[in-house]
Enzyme design. Structure first.
Site, PDB file in Angstrom:
ATOM      1  N   ALA A  20     -53.355  40.388 -11.780  1.00  0.00           N
ATOM      2  CA  ALA A  20     -54.575  41.008 -11.258  1.00  0.00           C
ATOM      3  C   ALA A  20     -55.118  40.308 -10.007  1.00  0.00           C
ATOM      4  O   ALA A  20     -56.158  40.711  -9.488  1.00  0.00           O
ATOM      5  CB  ALA A  20     -55.638  41.048 -12.348  1.00  0.00           C
ATOM      6  N   SER A  29     -50.757  33.912  -7.515  1.00  0.00           N
ATOM      7  CA  SER A  29     -51.635  34.934  -8.114  1.00  0.00           C
ATOM      8  C   SER A  29     -52.038  35.950  -7.063  1.00  0.00           C
ATOM      9  O   SER A  29     -52.039  37.161  -7.308  1.00  0.00           O
ATOM     10  CB  SER A  29     -52.870  34.253  -8.720  1.00  0.00           C
ATOM     11  OG  SER A  29     -53.987  35.109  -8.758  1.00  0.00           O
ATOM     12  N   GLU A 175     -61.200  21.610 -15.118  1.00  0.00           N
ATOM     13  CA  GLU A 175     -59.991  22.411 -15.339  1.00  0.00           C
ATOM     14  C   GLU A 175     -59.041  21.725 -16.312  1.00  0.00           C
ATOM     15  O   GLU A 175     -57.845  22.039 -16.372  1.00  0.00           O
ATOM     16  CB  GLU A 175     -59.312  22.701 -14.002  1.00  0.00           C
ATOM     17  CG  GLU A 175     -60.212  23.446 -13.022  1.00  0.00           C
ATOM     18  CD  GLU A 175     -60.189  24.978 -13.173  1.00  0.00           C
ATOM     19  OE1 GLU A 175     -59.112  25.532 -13.413  1.00  0.00           O
ATOM     20  OE2 GLU A 175     -61.258  25.606 -13.041  1.00  0.00           O
ATOM     21  N   HIS A 251     -54.621  22.885  -8.442  1.00  0.00           N
ATOM     22  CA  HIS A 251     -54.749  21.844  -9.475  1.00  0.00           C
ATOM     23  C   HIS A 251     -53.854  20.681  -9.049  1.00  0.00           C
ATOM     24  O   HIS A 251     -52.800  20.898  -8.430  1.00  0.00           O
ATOM     25  CB  HIS A 251     -54.241  22.331 -10.837  1.00  0.00           C
ATOM     26  CG  HIS A 251     -55.107  23.358 -11.501  1.00  0.00           C
ATOM     27  ND1 HIS A 251     -54.600  24.455 -12.159  1.00  0.00           N
ATOM     28  CD2 HIS A 251     -56.456  23.431 -11.643  1.00  0.00           C
ATOM     29  CE1 HIS A 251     -55.592  25.168 -12.666  1.00  0.00           C
ATOM     30  NE2 HIS A 251     -56.727  24.579 -12.358  1.00  0.00           N
ATOM     31  N   CYS A 372     -47.999  23.840 -16.394  1.00  0.00           N
ATOM     32  CA  CYS A 372     -49.228  24.609 -16.664  1.00  0.00           C
ATOM     33  C   CYS A 372     -49.208  25.156 -18.074  1.00  0.00           C
ATOM     34  O   CYS A 372     -50.242  25.341 -18.698  1.00  0.00           O
ATOM     35  CB  CYS A 372     -49.339  25.824 -15.743  1.00  0.00           C
ATOM     36  SG  CYS A 372     -49.381  25.457 -14.006  1.00  0.00           S
TER      37      CYS A 372
HETATM   38  O1  SUG Z   1     -55.963  29.323 -13.112  1.00  0.00           O
HETATM   39  N1  SUG Z   1     -53.520  31.811 -12.755  1.00  0.00           N
HETATM   40  C1  SUG Z   1     -53.906  30.512 -13.267  1.00  0.00           C
HETATM   41  C2  SUG Z   1     -52.752  29.556 -13.191  1.00  0.00           C
HETATM   42  C3  SUG Z   1     -53.047  28.275 -13.879  1.00  0.00           C
HETATM   43  C4  SUG Z   1     -52.012  27.243 -13.653  1.00  0.00           C
HETATM   44  N2  SUG Z   1     -52.337  26.046 -14.344  1.00  0.00           N
HETATM   45  C5  SUG Z   1     -52.084  24.807 -13.924  1.00  0.00           C
HETATM   46  N3  SUG Z   1     -51.755  24.528 -12.671  1.00  0.00           N
HETATM   47  N4  SUG Z   1     -52.233  23.837 -14.763  1.00  0.00           N
HETATM   48  C6  SUG Z   1     -55.093  29.958 -12.492  1.00  0.00           C
HETATM   49  O2  SUG Z   1     -55.144  30.145 -11.276  1.00  0.00           O
HETATM   50  C7  SUG Z   1     -53.833  34.202 -12.368  1.00  0.00           C
HETATM   51  C8  SUG Z   1     -54.376  35.405 -13.086  1.00  0.00           C
HETATM   52  C9  SUG Z   1     -54.208  36.673 -12.302  1.00  0.00           C
HETATM   53  O3  SUG Z   1     -54.300  36.624 -11.075  1.00  0.00           O
HETATM   54  O4  SUG Z   1     -54.007  37.746 -12.928  1.00  0.00           O
HETATM   55  C10 SUG Z   1     -54.301  32.897 -12.968  1.00  0.00           C
HETATM   56  O5  SUG Z   1     -55.324  32.834 -13.599  1.00  0.00           O
END
Ligand code: SUG
Length: 447
Positions: A20, A29, A175, A251, A372
């Site tokens: 999304a 993303s 986070e 992150h 992650c």
């Molecule tokens: O928070 N992606 C997550 C990815 C998290 C990765 N975690 C670590 N690096 N530990 C975020 O950005 C994408 C959801 C979307 O776009 O549909 C998302 O939330």
């Protein structure tokens, strides 16, 4: 001293996994926004990683997905009536909010909490603080279920303390373990905890990114160190390099990973590399451990390649023979600079002597790599016995979960499908059965 092992709690991908484009600052993303996902494949890819690592003898467990759509959030935002009314109106008037309510982002359990093992805490218990994830709407409610889940798994107060998330305000943006690394001679002994932050709320002159958000503040990291009863001489706070946040390092675990006495990191990860290394070395000296940084230079791997391949979002795992394996996503092999670097890394004389590779493309397309997808929890033998056993990965659990995924998950989810009221029903049925499989009857608040 009781012996201890590191358990990796991987996130079981939920049935509403979709793209999304909700995470501004997370390049993957944003690039895959509005493409169709395959939730079934995503869950199976995650389970395959869990099973393979368990079969190798690594301690492996899972954290269950959260209930989706998040009706609580939708109702708080003014969508009322029956569940079907709520979904219909949200999809008509605010499809982005509906996508937030459906996000399967709890799969990235490195963001579920920060964890400090009992060896580091003044009260001799393992401490968990659920992360408030307040930078993004789709993640800002996760802490409610995360703390509930952690309490269900780690309910024995003699061994564990699960803290509520920090206040959900920008000063305490948190986070979780994605910005936290523990270095130590062994999982059982005292360790050094490294907290990496991107911004300081109460010092506007401190370094901060200008293009993308810094999701973690120093104030949040300090609060967690207090809650967990950490010793100041073994706690290091380090500013992330704001320039790399602005290149998509949202992150710290996108640019550094630590395990044992090794910190595997990019030379541009920190705002002041030398100061961070000096502090870590001094703290490690204090516990009689030899600090072994593994530094990757820009000329070997540029930051853009680290971000697109997720080289540093690998898991660094200690093997019984004392060496370490690096768990990487396929994308690392597909990037020429990274592939070349990895060949010479494992062929060299350092501690990392093996690569274990997984296809995690469904998660990677949302910016989530191997690291992650897991929350590390170092547990003594007594603690491992005291935690809930139903989430520990075994061949039998793997087989049951694969069958469950095959029954309940779709193999295609396009953005428009989120408007389908049937999807909400499918998700609810799946989680109801999951509670039985994991032997966690009260896992979800269904009131
Ligand atoms: O928070 N992606 C997550 C990815 C998290 C990765 N975690 C670590 N690096 N530990 C975020 O950005 C994408 C959801 C979307 O776009 O549909 C998302 O939330």
């Amino acid at each position: 001293m009781d012996s201890a092992r590191e358990y990796n709690f991987d996130g079981l991908v939920g049935p509403s996994h979709n793209y999304a484009g909700l995470s501004f600052g997370n390049v993957a993303s944003f690039s895959n926004v509005k493409s169709a996902s395959n939730p079934k494949q995503a869950a199976l890819q995650g389970l395959a990683k869990m099973r393979a690592l368990a079969a190798r003898g690594f301690a492996q467990a899972l954290l269950p997905p959260h209930a989706r759509p998040n009706f609580r959030m939708l109702r708080r935002l003014g969508f009322s009536g029956s569940d079907a009314d709520v979904l219909a109106r949200a999809s008509r008037e605010a499809p982005v909010i509906l996508a937030c309510a459906y996000s399967a982002s709890p799969m990235w359990t490195a963001n579920a909490a920060t964890v400090s093992p009992s060896a580091d805490s003044v009260d001799g218990r393992a401490h968990f603080t659920a992360a408030n994830l307040n930078n993004k709407l789709h993640r800002a409610d996760e802490h409610l279920q995360s703390s509930r889940t952690l309490r269900a798994l780690f309910g024995d107060a003699r061994h564990f303390a699960v803290h509520d998330a920090l206040p959900s305000t920008p000063a305490f943006g948190d986070e979780g373990a994605a910005n936290h690394t523990r270095l130590a001679a062994s999982h059982a002994g005292k360790g050094v905890q490294l907290f990496v932050y991107g911004r300081v709320e109460f010092d506007p002159s401190a370094p901060a990114p200008t293009r993308y958000p810094a999701r973690q503040t120093l104030e949040a990291s300090q609060a967690i160190a207090r809650l967990h009863g950490l010793d100041a001489s073994r706690t290091v706070f380090a500013a992330q390099n704001p320039a790399v946040i602005d290149q998509g390092v949202f992150h710290n675990d996108v640019i550094a990973v630590g395990n044992g006495n090794v910190l595997f990191y990019h030379e541009l990860a920190f705002d002041d590399e030398a100061a961070v290394l000096n502090k870590l070395r001094a703290a490690m000296d204090g516990i009689g451990a030899q600090f072994a940084p593994v530094r990757v230079a820009t000329r070997e791997v540029p930051v853009a390649d680290a971000v697109s391949s997720y080289l540093f979002n690998s898991q660094l795992l200690s093997k019984p023979d004392g060496a370490m394996a690096l768990v990487i996503p396929h994308e690392c092999r597909e990037n020429a600079a990274v592939a070349r670097y990895l060949e010479q890394l494992v062929g060299g004389a350092g501690a990392i002597d093996e690569l274990i590779e997984f296809d995690l493309r469904q998660s990677m397309r949302n910016g989530g790599g191997p690291a992650c997808l897991r929350l590390r929890v170092a547990l003594t033998d007594a603690q491992a016995r005291a935690m809930h056993q139903g989430v520990i990965m075994t061949d039998a659990l793997y087989a049951r979960l694969v069958a469950w995924v095959e029954t309940h998950y779709r193999d295609r989810l396009a953005p428009a499908d989120l408007a389908d009221p049937q999807l909400a029903i499918e998700c609810a049925l799946a989680l109801e059965e999951l509670m039985t499989i994991l032997d966690l009857p009260g896992l979800y608040d269904l009131s």
